[in-house]
Design an enzyme around this catalytic site. Structure first.
Site, PDB file in Angstrom:
ATOM      1  N   GLY A  82       0.831  -1.196   0.000  1.00 31.42           N
ATOM      2  CA  GLY A  82       0.000   0.000   0.000  1.00 31.42           C
ATOM      3  C   GLY A  82       0.864   1.244   0.000  1.00 31.42           C
ATOM      4  N   HIS A 119      -4.209   1.549   7.715  1.00 35.84           N
ATOM      5  CA  HIS A 119      -2.834   2.074   7.769  1.00 35.84           C
ATOM      6  C   HIS A 119      -2.661   3.217   6.764  1.00 35.84           C
ATOM      7  CE1 HIS A 119       1.717   1.306   7.870  1.00 35.84           C
ATOM      8  NE2 HIS A 119       1.558   2.093   6.820  1.00 35.84           N
ATOM      9  N   GLU A 120      -3.134   2.997   5.526  1.00 36.22           N
ATOM     10  CA  GLU A 120      -2.964   4.033   4.484  1.00 36.22           C
ATOM     11  C   GLU A 120      -3.827   5.260   4.778  1.00 36.22           C
ATOM     12  OE1 GLU A 120      -0.463   3.554   2.780  1.00 36.22           O
ATOM     13  OE2 GLU A 120      -0.307   1.399   3.065  1.00 36.22           O
ATOM     14  N   GLN A 147       2.954   9.914   1.316  1.00 35.81           N
ATOM     15  CA  GLN A 147       4.302   9.340   1.329  1.00 35.81           C
ATOM     16  C   GLN A 147       5.145   9.773   0.125  1.00 35.81           C
ATOM     17  OE1 GLN A 147       2.468   5.278   2.087  1.00 35.81           O
ATOM     18  NE2 GLN A 147       4.471   5.033   3.051  1.00 35.81           N
ATOM     19  N   CYS A 151       6.076  -0.314   6.897  1.00 36.36           N
ATOM     20  CA  CYS A 151       5.697   0.859   6.124  1.00 36.36           C
ATOM     21  C   CYS A 151       6.868   1.244   5.217  1.00 36.36           C
ATOM     22  CB  CYS A 151       5.384   2.011   7.078  1.00 36.36           C
ATOM     23  SG  CYS A 151       4.919   3.534   6.254  1.00 36.36           S
ATOM     24  N   LEU A 152       6.559   1.582   3.971  1.00 33.42           N
ATOM     25  CA  LEU A 152       7.627   1.974   3.040  1.00 33.42           C
ATOM     26  C   LEU A 152       8.347   3.232   3.510  1.00 33.42           C
ATOM     27  CD1 LEU A 152       5.903   1.277  -0.407  1.00 33.42           C
ATOM     28  CD2 LEU A 152       7.638  -0.115   0.749  1.00 33.42           C
ATOM     29  N   HIS A 167      -2.119   7.581   7.058  1.00 30.34           N
ATOM     30  CA  HIS A 167      -1.123   8.443   6.401  1.00 30.34           C
ATOM     31  C   HIS A 167      -1.766   9.756   5.946  1.00 30.34           C
ATOM     32  CE1 HIS A 167       2.609   6.212   6.236  1.00 30.34           C
ATOM     33  NE2 HIS A 167       2.043   5.138   5.713  1.00 30.34           N
TER      34      HIS A 167
HETATM   35 NI    NI Z   1       2.819   3.205   5.542  1.00 35.18          NI
END
Ligand code: NI
Length: 171
Positions: A46, A134-135, A51, A92-93, A138
């Site tokens: 995701g 989670h997304e 991000q 998380c990226l 963000h």
């Molecule tokens: Ni993340």
């Protein structure tokens, strides 16, 4: 399609609150295509626009094994969350190499626009439900490490800053 640079924690831009998308036009479609390419390239499940330093309410997700079921959620809203909770490991990226457990609703129903601007409702449970939550965090400027204890978060911050310093020296 372009691979976009991903912001890394503790970059303050990760804490900006995203604004709703006004119109799903060619610009937004190009951005979602770039976000999907960036997510696949980074091997993530995701990615939120936040991000990649775009502060608009857009997320992309693919939790499939084959990496062939892209989901685009524009202006997502949770219309229902289960009372049942689940505890699962998250990564998380924007926080590479860190995994820790976070409690989330076990199931959710989300309403969003797709890349064609059509309203869609998605019922999700398990990993997809976690990923949506989670997304969506963000987009509110929240990174999953903020659910952890201040002690753990402090350690993660130190580790990330050290890694970024080393990368800067190598670059
Ligand atoms: Ni993340």
């Amino acid at each position: 399609m372009a691979i976009l640079p991903i912001l890394c924690y503790p970059d303050p831009r990760l804490h900006k609150v995203a604004k709703p998308v006004q119109a799903v036009d060619a610009r937004v479609r190009a951005l979602t295509a770039d976000m999907l390419a960036t997510m696949y390239e980074a091997n993530g499940i995701g990615l939120a626009a936040t991000q990649v330093d775009v502060h608009e309410r857009i997320i992309v997700i693919d939790v499939s094994e084959e990496r062939d079921q892209p989901l685009v959620l524009i202006n997502p809203e949770l219309v229902w969350t289960s009372e049942q909770r689940q505890l699962g490991d998250e990564g998380c990226l924007s926080v590479p190499g860190i995994y820790d457990s976070v409690e989330r609703a076990e199931a959710v129903r989300a309403r969003a626009l797709d890349a064609d601007g059509n309203v869609r409702e998605i019922e999700a449970e398990g990993l997809l439900a976690v990923c949506i939550q989670h997304e969506m965090d963000h987009l509110l400027g929240k990174v999953f490490v903020e659910y952890l204890s201040p002690l753990k978060r402090g350690r993660i911050k130190t580790k990330m800053l050290k890694q970024q310093k080393q990368q800067a020296v190598r670059a």
